[in-house]
Design a protein around this motif. Structure first.
Motif, PDB file in Angstrom:
ATOM      1  N   ALA A 110      23.693  64.261  24.059  1.00  0.00           N
ATOM      2  CA  ALA A 110      22.499  64.977  24.514  1.00  0.00           C
ATOM      3  C   ALA A 110      21.396  64.912  23.466  1.00  0.00           C
ATOM      4  O   ALA A 110      20.211  64.845  23.796  1.00  0.00           O
ATOM      5  N   ILE A 111      21.775  64.924  22.194  1.00  0.00           N
ATOM      6  CA  ILE A 111      20.778  64.848  21.118  1.00  0.00           C
ATOM      7  C   ILE A 111      20.140  63.461  21.102  1.00  0.00           C
ATOM      8  O   ILE A 111      18.929  63.310  20.935  1.00  0.00           O
ATOM      9  N   GLU A 112      20.979  62.452  21.313  1.00  0.00           N
ATOM     10  CA  GLU A 112      20.446  61.091  21.370  1.00  0.00           C
ATOM     11  C   GLU A 112      19.425  60.989  22.510  1.00  0.00           C
ATOM     12  O   GLU A 112      18.327  60.464  22.331  1.00  0.00           O
ATOM     13  N   ALA A 113      19.784  61.563  23.665  1.00  0.00           N
ATOM     14  CA  ALA A 113      18.867  61.506  24.806  1.00  0.00           C
ATOM     15  C   ALA A 113      17.580  62.255  24.476  1.00  0.00           C
ATOM     16  O   ALA A 113      16.477  61.806  24.814  1.00  0.00           O
ATOM     17  N   TYR A 114      17.711  63.406  23.788  1.00  0.00           N
ATOM     18  CA  TYR A 114      16.533  64.188  23.415  1.00  0.00           C
ATOM     19  C   TYR A 114      15.613  63.373  22.505  1.00  0.00           C
ATOM     20  O   TYR A 114      14.402  63.298  22.727  1.00  0.00           O
ATOM     21  N   LEU A 115      16.213  62.733  21.494  1.00  0.00           N
ATOM     22  CA  LEU A 115      15.397  61.968  20.550  1.00  0.00           C
ATOM     23  C   LEU A 115      14.699  60.802  21.234  1.00  0.00           C
ATOM     24  O   LEU A 115      13.631  60.380  20.821  1.00  0.00           O
ATOM     25  N   ARG A 116      15.325  60.292  22.282  1.00  0.00           N
ATOM     26  CA  ARG A 116      14.680  59.190  22.988  1.00  0.00           C
ATOM     27  C   ARG A 116      13.535  59.684  23.861  1.00  0.00           C
ATOM     28  O   ARG A 116      12.569  58.981  24.110  1.00  0.00           O
ATOM     29  N   GLN A 117      13.666  60.913  24.374  1.00  0.00           N
ATOM     30  CA  GLN A 117      12.679  61.393  25.346  1.00  0.00           C
ATOM     31  C   GLN A 117      11.475  62.059  24.725  1.00  0.00           C
ATOM     32  O   GLN A 117      10.378  61.969  25.229  1.00  0.00           O
ATOM     33  N   VAL A 118      11.721  62.783  23.634  1.00  0.00           N
ATOM     34  CA  VAL A 118      10.683  63.677  23.152  1.00  0.00           C
ATOM     35  C   VAL A 118       9.496  62.868  22.606  1.00  0.00           C
ATOM     36  O   VAL A 118       9.660  61.812  22.023  1.00  0.00           O
ATOM     37  N   LYS A 119       8.316  63.407  22.872  1.00  0.00           N
ATOM     38  CA  LYS A 119       7.112  62.679  22.446  1.00  0.00           C
ATOM     39  C   LYS A 119       6.443  63.406  21.273  1.00  0.00           C
ATOM     40  O   LYS A 119       6.687  64.579  21.049  1.00  0.00           O
ATOM     41  N   GLY A 120       5.609  62.703  20.554  1.00  0.00           N
ATOM     42  CA  GLY A 120       4.797  63.331  19.510  1.00  0.00           C
ATOM     43  C   GLY A 120       5.525  63.562  18.205  1.00  0.00           C
ATOM     44  O   GLY A 120       5.141  64.421  17.426  1.00  0.00           O
ATOM     45  N   LEU A 121       6.595  62.792  17.945  1.00  0.00           N
ATOM     46  CA  LEU A 121       7.332  62.994  16.696  1.00  0.00           C
ATOM     47  C   LEU A 121       6.643  62.342  15.501  1.00  0.00           C
ATOM     48  O   LEU A 121       6.980  62.617  14.360  1.00  0.00           O
ATOM     49  N   LYS A 122       5.680  61.482  15.786  1.00  0.00           N
ATOM     50  CA  LYS A 122       5.070  60.697  14.708  1.00  0.00           C
ATOM     51  C   LYS A 122       4.505  61.593  13.598  1.00  0.00           C
ATOM     52  O   LYS A 122       3.748  62.508  13.859  1.00  0.00           O
ATOM     53  N   ARG A 152      17.094  57.544  13.407  1.00  0.00           N
ATOM     54  CA  ARG A 152      16.370  57.584  14.675  1.00  0.00           C
ATOM     55  C   ARG A 152      15.013  58.254  14.509  1.00  0.00           C
ATOM     56  O   ARG A 152      14.033  57.861  15.137  1.00  0.00           O
ATOM     57  N   LEU A 153      14.993  59.278  13.662  1.00  0.00           N
ATOM     58  CA  LEU A 153      13.713  59.950  13.425  1.00  0.00           C
ATOM     59  C   LEU A 153      12.756  58.996  12.733  1.00  0.00           C
ATOM     60  O   LEU A 153      11.568  58.933  13.071  1.00  0.00           O
ATOM     61  N   GLU A 154      13.291  58.252  11.786  1.00  0.00           N
ATOM     62  CA  GLU A 154      12.439  57.330  11.035  1.00  0.00           C
ATOM     63  C   GLU A 154      11.811  56.313  11.982  1.00  0.00           C
ATOM     64  O   GLU A 154      10.646  55.969  11.848  1.00  0.00           O
ATOM     65  N   ARG A 155      12.597  55.865  12.965  1.00  0.00           N
ATOM     66  CA  ARG A 155      12.059  54.893  13.915  1.00  0.00           C
ATOM     67  C   ARG A 155      10.908  55.465  14.719  1.00  0.00           C
ATOM     68  O   ARG A 155      10.083  54.737  15.239  1.00  0.00           O
ATOM     69  N   ARG A 156      10.905  56.781  14.865  1.00  0.00           N
ATOM     70  CA  ARG A 156       9.812  57.385  15.614  1.00  0.00           C
ATOM     71  C   ARG A 156       8.732  57.932  14.694  1.00  0.00           C
ATOM     72  O   ARG A 156       7.890  58.712  15.116  1.00  0.00           O
TER      73      ARG A 156
END
Ligand SMILES: Cc1cc2nc3c(=O)[nH]c(=O)nc-3n(C[C@H](O)[C@H](O)[C@H](O)COP(=O)(O)O)c2cc1C
Lengths: 263, 267
Positions: A110-122, A152-156
């Protein structure tokens, strides 16, 4: 400071930690909003265990070889699940974001899915908190859970600036698992797991430290004391934090230094 | 992701939930609680019975499957898919470079030759791998979302991250939210200066020059696979793409309606 705490909790232990962190932040005068991440369908414990079966062999291999373990930690794939629509799909208005979950051998799907969906992490500074059953073993718990999240955070475009992982002293798969962790904890740190639990002194201290570092936002967890903080302790050196080969190497150099040099 | 706003979860909600939970928090079970728990709880006698039966029967069924039912098929398909995965991992970068190079030089000479035949090469992989993938991923020819498992497999193998934002039987939409080839890890465009020249201060996103690689060649590959599964399956042209500066690449899987029915009525 405006903080979003997003968490996924299966049995409730991480939810409790999320509340403690939220209260700590509120008491310091920050504004907190919450995001409860929920999978569309929550699996029963056995299918869940079955889904992680592929990782056990790799985990065992990781004990033997550090290089393989590093490769595995930074490359393991997390199966896809669908999560319910988010209340805050865009996090760009928050100054800090916290992401919390329980360890499920790997990062929960679920966390992986969240990180893929959430916007504005830049450009966001993110904190990661977790509960797990065992003590904060460097590789098996801390890096195994937070490294993939950090990657994953770094990628975003975001960075992980603070982490805390505490023991819930609860394991869905019966007491035997806890006994194994209890043993490892005593061997590695010379302390019972209760020492590392959410409500212990260690827990309170680390939650405070977590919030302070989150607000400060200067630590880069990926290459600094951030990792180390979570696993410092006494006990037999090398066990559960290095491969048998490294341990033997260290024992040899110690032996040479302490015994042979003196003789 | 649909833009439906769900009700915010407030601190008070959380406090209330945690208070409730503290009253009946789950405790770690001992081995004996298998026998003392009510039967409908996970960990009760029924679970134990199911667990034992599964533990005993799964290897037996697998053994029967392996030795009696479809011995050659099982080994054949698994080997093909695993080999395919490994090959794809190793060949990705050279193939990608070649493809991008061909896209840029597609007007004449050897670039044209490669560009024209690249699609055919990918089509050939479907002819060879198609049956194995269909079997291996248990793809249902009536469900377009299940055909999307092919893309999940490619994504997983190459390290691309995506989510399904719609998963219907006749329409599925996938957003690819991160791709290692869009100038992050691996230069998508071999001439990308930013990757090799530390003094270069211009745009470091190397994929900007080459979206055609995905929108033409990769989409063609997916379409080949979809058509192999069911002639009614198709992909819409890509509207949003990471290399064009969008937040994600969008793949829209559709099932053309009415085709089968018309045929059935006619027949
Ligand atoms: C599938 C699964 C795997 C788990 N793997 C681990 C593990 O590798 N290490 C560990 O310390 N705890 C492990 N646990 C225990 C949980 O991390 C622990 O119970 C945690 O507190 C659960 O928090 P939550 O239910 O709030 O998400 C696992 C639990 C599950 C369900």
């Amino acid at each position: 400071m405006n903080v979003l705490i997003a968490f996924y909790s299966r049995t409730g232990y991480t939810k409790e930690l999320a509340l403690i962190i939220a209260e700590e932040l509120v008491s310091k005068g920050h504004e907190v909003e919450l995001e409860k991440i929920e999978p569309v369908k929550e699996d029963n414990m056995w299918p869940l265990l079955w889904r992680t079966q592929w990782y056990w062999g790799a985990l065992a291999l990781g004990i033997l070889s550090n290089r393989y373990r590093e490769y595995f930690i930074s490359n393991y794939r997390i199966p896809e699940v669908d999560i319910k629509p988010l209340a805050h799909p865009d996090v760009s208005k928050y100054d800090r974001v916290c992401i919390g979950c329980g360890k499920q051998t790997i990062v929960p799907c679920a966390i992986e899915a969240y990180l893929r969906q959430v916007k504005g992490l830049k450009g966001k500074k993110v904190g990661g908190f977790a509960t797990w059953a065992g003590p904060p073993l460097k590789h098996f718990e801390v890096e195994h859970l937070f490294r993939p999240i950090a990657d994953r955070l770094e990628r975003r475009g975001a960075s992980l600036v603070s982490i805390v992982g505490l023991s819930s002293r609860y394991h869905e798969y019966h007491n035997q698992m806890l006994n194994i962790f209890e043993f490892l904890s005593r061997v590695r740190y010379g302390k019972p797991i209760s020492y590392f639990s959410v409500h212990s002194d260690y827990g309170r201290q680390h939650i405070k430290l977590f919030c302070d570092e989150l607000v400060k936002g200067t630590t880069d967890i990926k290459d600094s004391r951030g990792w180390r903080r979570s696993f410092q302790g006494t006990g037999i050196l090398g066990v559960a934090s290095a491969s048998p080969w490294t341990t033997l190497e260290r024992m040899r150099t110690r032996f040479e230094k302490k015994v042979l040099d003196k003789a | 992701m649909k833009d439906t706003q769900t009700k915010p979860f407030t601190l008070d909600d959380l406090k209330k939930e945690v208070e409730d939970w503290r009253r009946k928090r789950p405790e770690t079970k001992t081995f004996s609680s298998f026998f003392t728990d009510p039967v409908d709880r996970a960990g009760g006698m029924r679970t134990l019975a199911v667990l034992c039966t599964t533990l005993i029967s799964v290897p037996l069924i697998e053994l029967a499957n392996l030795l009696v039912v479809r011995p050659s098929l099982t080994i054949f398909h698994t080997t093909i898919v695993v080999t395919g995965t490994i090959t794809l991992r190793f060949l990705t970068r050279p193939l990608l470079r070649l493809g991008c190079w061909a896209v840029r030089k597609k007007d004449k000479g050897i670039g044209k030759l490669i560009y024209d035949n690249y699609g055919k090469l990918l089509h050939l992989t479907i002819v060879l791998l198609g049956p194995s993938l269909k079997w291996y991923f248990r793809i249902d020819p009536d469900d377009i979302r299940s055909a999307g498992k092919f893309q999940e497999w490619i994504n997983d193998t190459l390290g691309v991250e995506g989510i399904w934002v719609e998963s219907d039987i006749s329409r599925a939409v996938r957003h690819e939210t991160w791709c290692p080839f869009v100038g992050h890890d691996i230069p998508y465009d071999p001439t990308c200066k930013g990757k090799y020249d530390p003094t270069y201060t211009g745009d470091k996103s190397c994929a900007k020059g080459c979206p055609e690689y995905c929108s033409v060649l990769m989409v063609g590959w997916l379409k080949d696979f979809l058509r192999y599964i069911n002639p009614d399956f198709d992909l819409e042209p890509m509207k949003y793409m990471l290399p064009n500066g969008d937040d994600y690449c969008e793949m829209v899987y559709i099932k053309k309606q009415g085709h089968m029915e018309a045929e059935e009525v006619g027949g």
